[in-house]
Design a protein around this motif. Structure first.
Motif, mmCIF file in Angstrom:
data_model
loop_
_atom_site.group_PDB
_atom_site.id
_atom_site.type_symbol
_atom_site.label_atom_id
_atom_site.label_comp_id
_atom_site.label_asym_id
_atom_site.label_seq_id
_atom_site.Cartn_x
_atom_site.Cartn_y
_atom_site.Cartn_z
ATOM 1 N N SER A 7 21.926 -56.722 18.040
ATOM 2 C CA SER A 7 22.533 -55.964 19.133
ATOM 3 C C SER A 7 23.320 -54.827 18.504
ATOM 4 C CB SER A 7 23.474 -56.849 19.952
ATOM 5 O OG SER A 7 22.763 -57.873 20.572
ATOM 6 N N ARG A 8 23.064 -53.628 18.961
ATOM 7 C CA ARG A 8 23.750 -52.454 18.439
ATOM 8 C C ARG A 8 24.195 -51.587 19.604
ATOM 9 N NH1 ARG A 8 25.583 -52.447 13.695
ATOM 10 N NH2 ARG A 8 26.270 -54.228 14.845
ATOM 11 N N LYS A 9 25.327 -50.943 19.452
ATOM 12 C CA LYS A 9 25.828 -49.981 20.428
ATOM 13 C C LYS A 9 25.360 -48.597 20.010
ATOM 14 C CE LYS A 9 29.920 -52.723 21.385
ATOM 15 N NZ LYS A 9 31.366 -52.835 21.235
ATOM 16 N N PRO A 10 25.426 -47.616 20.939
ATOM 17 C CA PRO A 10 25.060 -46.251 20.544
ATOM 18 C C PRO A 10 25.836 -45.802 19.317
ATOM 19 C CG PRO A 10 25.325 -46.382 22.903
ATOM 20 C CD PRO A 10 25.784 -47.705 22.339
ATOM 21 N N GLU A 11 25.139 -45.124 18.449
ATOM 22 C CA GLU A 11 25.655 -44.598 17.182
ATOM 23 C C GLU A 11 25.824 -45.673 16.102
ATOM 24 O OE1 GLU A 11 25.653 -41.293 16.661
ATOM 25 O OE2 GLU A 11 24.940 -41.201 18.715
ATOM 26 N N GLY A 13 23.906 -48.616 13.670
ATOM 27 C CA GLY A 13 22.572 -48.742 13.116
ATOM 28 C C GLY A 13 22.449 -49.930 12.194
ATOM 29 N N PHE A 14 21.321 -49.974 11.488
ATOM 30 C CA PHE A 14 21.078 -51.023 10.505
ATOM 31 C C PHE A 14 20.094 -50.511 9.461
ATOM 32 C CE2 PHE A 14 18.182 -51.655 14.018
ATOM 33 C CZ PHE A 14 16.959 -51.903 13.424
ATOM 34 N N TYR A 15 20.096 -51.157 8.291
ATOM 35 C CA TYR A 15 19.209 -50.816 7.191
ATOM 36 C C TYR A 15 18.150 -51.883 7.019
ATOM 37 C CZ TYR A 15 22.292 -47.142 5.464
ATOM 38 O OH TYR A 15 23.030 -46.007 5.331
ATOM 39 N N ILE A 16 16.955 -51.475 6.667
ATOM 40 C CA ILE A 16 15.899 -52.360 6.191
ATOM 41 C C ILE A 16 15.712 -51.990 4.737
ATOM 42 C CG2 ILE A 16 13.473 -52.995 6.389
ATOM 43 C CD1 ILE A 16 13.668 -52.107 9.352
ATOM 44 N N ILE A 17 15.886 -52.960 3.837
ATOM 45 C CA ILE A 17 15.815 -52.686 2.400
ATOM 46 C C ILE A 17 14.633 -53.439 1.809
ATOM 47 C CG2 ILE A 17 17.049 -52.778 0.207
ATOM 48 C CD1 ILE A 17 19.662 -52.779 1.917
ATOM 49 N N VAL A 28 20.708 -46.521 16.809
ATOM 50 C CA VAL A 28 20.540 -46.378 18.250
ATOM 51 C C VAL A 28 21.195 -45.064 18.671
ATOM 52 C CG1 VAL A 28 21.056 -47.379 20.511
ATOM 53 C CG2 VAL A 28 20.587 -48.887 18.570
ATOM 54 N N LEU A 29 20.442 -44.228 19.372
ATOM 55 C CA LEU A 29 20.999 -42.957 19.822
ATOM 56 C C LEU A 29 21.582 -43.034 21.224
ATOM 57 C CD1 LEU A 29 18.340 -40.403 18.553
ATOM 58 C CD2 LEU A 29 20.515 -41.043 17.505
ATOM 59 N N GLU A 30 20.911 -43.748 22.132
ATOM 60 C CA GLU A 30 21.379 -43.832 23.512
ATOM 61 C C GLU A 30 21.231 -45.256 24.019
ATOM 62 O OE1 GLU A 30 19.758 -40.983 26.199
ATOM 63 O OE2 GLU A 30 19.607 -39.468 24.652
ATOM 64 N N GLN A 31 22.134 -45.645 24.889
ATOM 65 C CA GLN A 31 22.058 -46.947 25.537
ATOM 66 C C GLN A 31 21.005 -46.910 26.626
ATOM 67 O OE1 GLN A 31 26.084 -47.843 26.580
ATOM 68 N NE2 GLN A 31 25.762 -50.011 26.249
ATOM 69 N N THR A 39 14.414 -46.551 28.599
ATOM 70 C CA THR A 39 14.040 -46.839 27.217
ATOM 71 C C THR A 39 15.208 -46.583 26.275
ATOM 72 O OG1 THR A 39 13.226 -44.603 26.890
ATOM 73 C CG2 THR A 39 11.619 -46.242 27.592
ATOM 74 N N LEU A 40 15.119 -47.135 25.078
ATOM 75 C CA LEU A 40 16.112 -46.871 24.042
ATOM 76 C C LEU A 40 15.608 -45.756 23.143
ATOM 77 C CD1 LEU A 40 17.027 -50.505 22.995
ATOM 78 C CD2 LEU A 40 18.393 -48.948 24.357
ATOM 79 N N ARG A 41 16.508 -45.010 22.584
ATOM 80 C CA ARG A 41 16.150 -43.958 21.625
ATOM 81 C C ARG A 41 16.746 -44.330 20.281
ATOM 82 N NH1 ARG A 41 17.542 -38.316 23.275
ATOM 83 N NH2 ARG A 41 15.969 -37.873 21.749
ATOM 84 N N TYR A 42 15.955 -44.144 19.213
ATOM 85 C CA TYR A 42 16.366 -44.502 17.856
ATOM 86 C C TYR A 42 16.214 -43.316 16.924
ATOM 87 C CZ TYR A 42 15.728 -49.301 19.429
ATOM 88 O OH TYR A 42 15.806 -50.482 20.104
#
Length: 78
Positions: A7-11, A13-17, A28-31, A39-42
């Motif tokens: 679960s993430r709020k706008p602004e 994020g997370f890393y995949i390593i 996440v750009l927009e809720q 839709t969600l924007r990333y």
């Protein structure tokens, strides 16, 4: 293969390593309730040699049915 639900709020994020140390950053750009069609924007930042494909393009190009995760030839994916 494992999975993770975040679960993430706008602004936020997370890393995949990758095991090699290469990183992909997703933010996440927009809720959901702020976009016109729900839709969600990333924002995705990855090394240039990584391909970033929407699920439908990936499954189509690999002969998979995106809803059932079966190949078009009847086999299941891993």
């Amino acid at each position: 293969m494992g999975g993770l639900v975040l679960s993430r709020k706008p602004e936020e994020g997370f890393y995949i390593i990758a095991p090699t140390g290469e990183k992909i950053f997703i933010k996440v750009l927009e809720q959901e309730d702020r976009t016109r069609d729900g839709t969600l924007r990333y924002y995705i930042q990855a090394p240039q040699d990584f391909q970033i494909l929407r699920e439908e393009l990936y499954t189509e190009s690999n002969g998979l049915d995106s809803k059932s995760k079966k190949t078009k030839h009847g086999g299941f994916t891993k």
